[in-house]
Scaffold this active site. Structure first.
Site, short mmCIF file in Angstrom:
data_model
loop_
_atom_site.label_atom_id
_atom_site.label_comp_id
_atom_site.label_asym_id
_atom_site.label_seq_id
_atom_site.Cartn_x
_atom_site.Cartn_y
_atom_site.Cartn_z
N ASP A 80 68.16 37.57 16.20
CA ASP A 80 69.30 38.46 16.00
C ASP A 80 70.69 37.81 16.03
OD1 ASP A 80 66.97 39.82 16.49
OD2 ASP A 80 67.89 41.41 17.67
N GLU A 99 61.06 38.28 28.42
CA GLU A 99 61.29 38.23 26.98
C GLU A 99 61.69 36.82 26.53
OE1 GLU A 99 64.41 40.93 25.96
OE2 GLU A 99 64.12 40.75 23.78
C1 GLC Z 1 64.72 41.47 19.54
C2 GLC Z 1 64.27 40.14 18.95
C3 GLC Z 1 63.28 40.41 17.83
C4 GLC Z 1 62.13 41.24 18.37
C5 GLC Z 1 62.62 42.52 19.05
C6 GLC Z 1 61.52 43.26 19.80
O1 GLC Z 1 65.42 42.22 18.63
O2 GLC Z 1 65.34 39.40 18.49
O3 GLC Z 1 62.81 39.20 17.29
O4 GLC Z 1 61.23 41.55 17.35
O5 GLC Z 1 63.61 42.21 19.99
O6 GLC Z 1 60.91 42.42 20.73
#
Ligand code: GLC
Length: 436
Positions: free
Chosen positions: A168, A399
């Site tokens: 992102d 995460e």
């Molecule tokens: C964030 C990450 C993305 C992922 C999402 C859900 O937006 O950047 O890659 O898919 O979270 O985990």
């Protein structure tokens, strides 16, 4: 309790009856590439769940083949931002009425995940039947990319929103995002949810968030149809990760086709154009790595980052390029970093704490680990695997994680959401599979 059983518990805790959410609260729906990794994780203890996971994901597929980045199986979580109402996928006539979805996509991991599953359970008839039935849906998603996301027919597909890349707020988007002029008056009012759940200094800034919303609105304005977006979007990038994952998954579709007696012609054609185009256009001699390309500026985005490193996962790098990437990873370790930081540790933009600007991301380690094995760098592969396992053991199934060893040892936990599905899935897969 072993790390394996803890990983299994995390995945089961996020199981919603027919799909897995990435983590509670922060991401309460089904995400595209997260779901690919989750299906791989659950396959180690429940093949039924694994197949249901992928089936649920494809209920969100659009008529043009696009597999959206979020599938909102439930419309109850209204406070999520941007929720299904905000995306309003119904503006596109090919979007399913139910489930509601977002209007953008994510890296197409499902092809290579399916090949992993088939090679792991070659004698399981149910799984093989399932693989044959889901294959055309995966193929349709790839066809979508080459039909709508490559209007110049280069063999390289574009993204028009940083969220599509899966990374992102990587600094590689900064210059392109800064170019976007946002009039706050024109932007719909919105309230972020991520910063009320996790620390704001681990998340994207509000400057970045305004631009995410701007690009979302642009997609919606064009009914999520590509020709208008291609013409008007100020953000238009040929991304390393998106394209290398697509190329890797193409290869898996070719391998599976041969097994199943399906025709390989169309996918072979994509590959023949895509691989040389990628090698030629996205290699930076200056940085000795692969880099993304800004189609609006018509220039390479010259930053070292994890998307370029992860290209190792595919057949794209030549032996020389693969060696250079391997050397880079080894040098990071020697300099006191866990592998693989998401961004260039020598850049002033490096931030070992903030989302995609420096921390370690588990699914990226999995991709790089597999890539190292694939290209024969067994020792480095072991290092990348051990680094992830050490971090998870030390800081839990988070995460993402601190990448500087000296800082990591002062912390009690990882960053972002806890009990995270792809973290559990990747660790479980690495532990169960050994070095295969
Ligand atoms: C964030 C990450 C993305 C992922 C999402 C859900 O937006 O950047 O890659 O898919 O979270 O985990």
């Amino acid at each position: 309790m072993t790390l394996q059983s803890r990983a299994k518990d995390v995945l089961l805790g996020n199981w919603m009856g027919s799909f897995t959410i990435p983590t509670k609260k922060l991401y309460p729906f089904q995400w595209n590439w997260d779901s690919g990794f989750s299906s791989l994780g659950v396959s180690h203890f429940n093949l039924e769940y694994c197949m249901q996971e992928l089936n649920s994901l494809f209920t969100g597929q659009w008529q043009n083949g696009m597999l959206p980045h979020i599938i909102f199986h439930s419309e109850n979580e209204k406070s999520y931002f941007p929720n299904h109402d905000f995306w309003n996928s119904a503006v596109n006539i090919g979007a399913p009425e139910y489930p509601k979805t977002s209007g953008i996509t994510q890296p197409p991991v499902q092809g290579f995940i399916l090949e992993e599953l088939v090679s792991r359970y070659p004698k399981n008839e149910k799984l093989i039947e399932f693989a044959k039935s889901i294959y055309p849906k995966i193929l349709a998603n790839h066809r979508y990319f080459y039909t709508y996301r490559d209007p110049n027919k280069e063999g390289l597909t574009f993204i028009y929103h940083p969220w599509e890349s899966g990374r992102d707020n990587s600094p590689i988007w900064d210059t392109s995002m800064e170019r976007i002029e946002v009039d706050p008056e024109q932007l719909p009012k919105y309230k972020r949810r991520d910063t009320s759940i996790t620390d704001a200094d681990e998340r994207p800034t509000s400057f970045q968030y305004d631009r995410y919303v701007y690009l979302l609105e642009l997609g919606k304005k064009f009914k999520y149809d590509e020709p208008g977006i291609f013409e008007k979007s100020p953000f238009l990038i040929q991304d390393t990760l998106m394209n290398s994952v697509l190329i890797k998954s193409n290869q898996s579709l070719i391998n599976l086709s041969k097994k199943f007696g399906f025709d390989t012609g169309e996918v072979e054609e994509w590959q023949q154009q895509a691989i040389p185009a990628f090698r030629e256009k996205l290699w930076s001699e200056e940085l000795q790595t692969f880099v993304s390309y800004d189609l609006r500026e018509e220039k390479k985005i010259t930053h070292k980052e994890i998307g370029g490193t992860a290209v190792l996962f595919s057949d794209i790098p030549t032996t020389k390029q693969a060696n250079l990437i391997n050397d880079y990873l080894v040098s990071l370790n020697e300099r006191g970093f866990y592998t693989c930081p998401s961004f260039d540790v020598d850049s002033p933009l490096f931030d070992s704490k903030r989302y995609w600007r420096g921390p370690i991301w588990p699914q990226m380690n999995w991709l790089v680990y597999k890539g190292l094995l694939h290209h024969g760098f067994l020792e480095t592969a072991q290092m990348v695997k051990n680094d992830l396992i050490t971090l998870v053991d030390m800081h839990g199934f988070h995460e993402y994680f601190e990448s500087q060893k000296s800082v990591a040892k002062t912390l009690q936990k990882g960053y972002g959401g806890g009990n995270f599905s792809w973290t559990a899935a990747c660790v479980l897969d690495m532990l169960e599979r050994g070095n295969q």
